[in-house]
Structure formats: structure tokens, C-alpha cells
Design a protein around this motif. Sequence first.
Motif, PDB file in Angstrom:
ATOM      1  N   UNK A   6      20.946  21.914 -22.541  1.00  0.00           N
ATOM      2  CA  UNK A   6      20.190  20.950 -21.758  1.00  0.00           C
ATOM      3  C   UNK A   6      18.790  21.520 -21.619  1.00  0.00           C
ATOM      4  N   UNK A   7      17.790  20.669 -21.842  1.00  0.00           N
ATOM      5  CA  UNK A   7      16.403  21.108 -21.682  1.00  0.00           C
ATOM      6  C   UNK A   7      15.722  20.158 -20.699  1.00  0.00           C
ATOM      7  N   UNK A   8      15.127  20.716 -19.674  1.00  0.00           N
ATOM      8  CA  UNK A   8      14.366  19.943 -18.695  1.00  0.00           C
ATOM      9  C   UNK A   8      12.883  20.154 -18.979  1.00  0.00           C
ATOM     10  N   UNK A   9      12.209  19.066 -19.284  1.00  0.00           N
ATOM     11  CA  UNK A   9      10.776  19.081 -19.571  1.00  0.00           C
ATOM     12  C   UNK A   9      10.025  18.441 -18.415  1.00  0.00           C
ATOM     13  N   UNK A  39      25.619  16.322 -33.096  1.00  0.00           N
ATOM     14  CA  UNK A  39      26.558  15.305 -32.628  1.00  0.00           C
ATOM     15  C   UNK A  39      25.957  14.396 -31.566  1.00  0.00           C
ATOM     16  N   UNK A  40      25.177  14.969 -30.662  1.00  0.00           N
ATOM     17  CA  UNK A  40      24.524  14.216 -29.591  1.00  0.00           C
ATOM     18  C   UNK A  40      23.138  14.818 -29.387  1.00  0.00           C
ATOM     19  N   UNK A  41      22.143  13.940 -29.288  1.00  0.00           N
ATOM     20  CA  UNK A  41      20.777  14.381 -29.010  1.00  0.00           C
ATOM     21  C   UNK A  41      20.124  13.229 -28.261  1.00  0.00           C
ATOM     22  N   UNK A  42      20.008  13.371 -26.951  1.00  0.00           N
ATOM     23  CA  UNK A  42      19.560  12.261 -26.114  1.00  0.00           C
ATOM     24  C   UNK A  42      18.416  12.707 -25.210  1.00  0.00           C
ATOM     25  N   UNK A  43      17.377  11.882 -25.158  1.00  0.00           N
ATOM     26  CA  UNK A  43      16.252  12.064 -24.260  1.00  0.00           C
ATOM     27  C   UNK A  43      16.500  11.174 -23.043  1.00  0.00           C
ATOM     28  N   UNK A  44      16.564  11.781 -21.863  1.00  0.00           N
ATOM     29  CA  UNK A  44      16.814  11.042 -20.623  1.00  0.00           C
ATOM     30  C   UNK A  44      15.565  11.044 -19.751  1.00  0.00           C
ATOM     31  N   UNK A  45      15.277   9.912 -19.118  1.00  0.00           N
ATOM     32  CA  UNK A  45      14.291   9.855 -18.047  1.00  0.00           C
ATOM     33  C   UNK A  45      15.022  10.156 -16.741  1.00  0.00           C
ATOM     34  N   UNK A  49      11.300  10.507 -10.894  1.00  0.00           N
ATOM     35  CA  UNK A  49      10.492  11.638 -11.372  1.00  0.00           C
ATOM     36  C   UNK A  49       9.878  11.238 -12.722  1.00  0.00           C
ATOM     37  N   UNK A  50       8.791  10.466 -12.698  1.00  0.00           N
ATOM     38  CA  UNK A  50       8.252   9.897 -13.944  1.00  0.00           C
ATOM     39  C   UNK A  50       7.727  10.911 -14.955  1.00  0.00           C
ATOM     40  N   UNK A  51       7.521  12.141 -14.542  1.00  0.00           N
ATOM     41  CA  UNK A  51       7.025  13.147 -15.487  1.00  0.00           C
ATOM     42  C   UNK A  51       8.137  14.015 -16.066  1.00  0.00           C
ATOM     43  N   UNK A  52       9.375  13.782 -15.656  1.00  0.00           N
ATOM     44  CA  UNK A  52      10.488  14.629 -16.089  1.00  0.00           C
ATOM     45  C   UNK A  52      11.314  13.938 -17.174  1.00  0.00           C
ATOM     46  N   UNK A  53      11.672  14.724 -18.174  1.00  0.00           N
ATOM     47  CA  UNK A  53      12.597  14.303 -19.221  1.00  0.00           C
ATOM     48  C   UNK A  53      13.656  15.385 -19.351  1.00  0.00           C
ATOM     49  N   UNK A  90      15.281  25.743 -20.669  1.00  0.00           N
ATOM     50  CA  UNK A  90      16.434  25.548 -21.548  1.00  0.00           C
ATOM     51  C   UNK A  90      17.658  26.209 -20.927  1.00  0.00           C
ATOM     52  N   UNK A  91      18.766  25.468 -20.906  1.00  0.00           N
ATOM     53  CA  UNK A  91      20.048  26.007 -20.457  1.00  0.00           C
ATOM     54  C   UNK A  91      21.053  25.821 -21.581  1.00  0.00           C
ATOM     55  N   UNK A  92      21.575  26.921 -22.115  1.00  0.00           N
ATOM     56  CA  UNK A  92      22.603  26.853 -23.138  1.00  0.00           C
ATOM     57  C   UNK A  92      23.951  26.666 -22.461  1.00  0.00           C
TER      58      UNK A  92
END
Length: 108
Positions: A6-9, A39-45, A49-53, A90-92
Motif C-alpha cells: 500500500x502506498x499513501x501519496x 494481479x491488482x493495481x488500484x489508485x484510490x481517492x 482529503x483531496x490531496x491524498x491518493x 510505502x507499506x509492504x
Amino acid sequence: MGFGLVVRFVAHSAEAARAFDRLAEKALEGIRTKEPGTLVYVNHAVPEEPTVRVFYELYADREAFEEHERQPHVQAFLAERAQYLASFDVTFLEEISGKGSSPDQASR
């Protein structure tokens, strides 16, 4: 089930977040067509928090993740993303148990 992260931007602004989304979509085109081990690669809003993905990524195994990292479309994303971001984390992930979409995962 594989190898995940999981990656928090956090983008500089809401406008930068939208530009980041466009950059991510370009990378996703290659991921969808050239990476069977992804298998899965998803960008979430994130609501409110409009600046966070947040990206959720799941790979068949560690080797599939390493192959993903070598792809030209991913290298381009990594090279360009900094201009939009204030930070990222980044969290593995290591699976303990769960349910996947493939029939062999149903009993886990």
C-alpha cells in the motif's frame, strides 16, 4: 496470495493530485496490457482529503513485483511523480489469511 503493498501519496494541491491521477493512468495502461503478474493495481481517492491518493498493489509473487518495477511505463511514472507530491509512504504487506478471486483461494 502473493506479494502486496500500500502506498499513501500526498500531493502538493488538489490540482497536483489530479495531474498525478493522469500520470498514474498512463502507467496503468501498460500495467493492464503488459504485466500478467500484477494481479491488482488500484489508485484510490480518500474522501475528505483531496490531496491524498492510496495505491493498493498485489502481485503474484515478489518476482512479479520486481518485474513490474523494471517496466518502462513504471520507470516513467517513478521519474515524473515527484513533481506532484509533497510526500509518500510505502507499506509492504505479508499475507496471513484471506479470500482471493481465484478458485484455489476460496478455501483459505
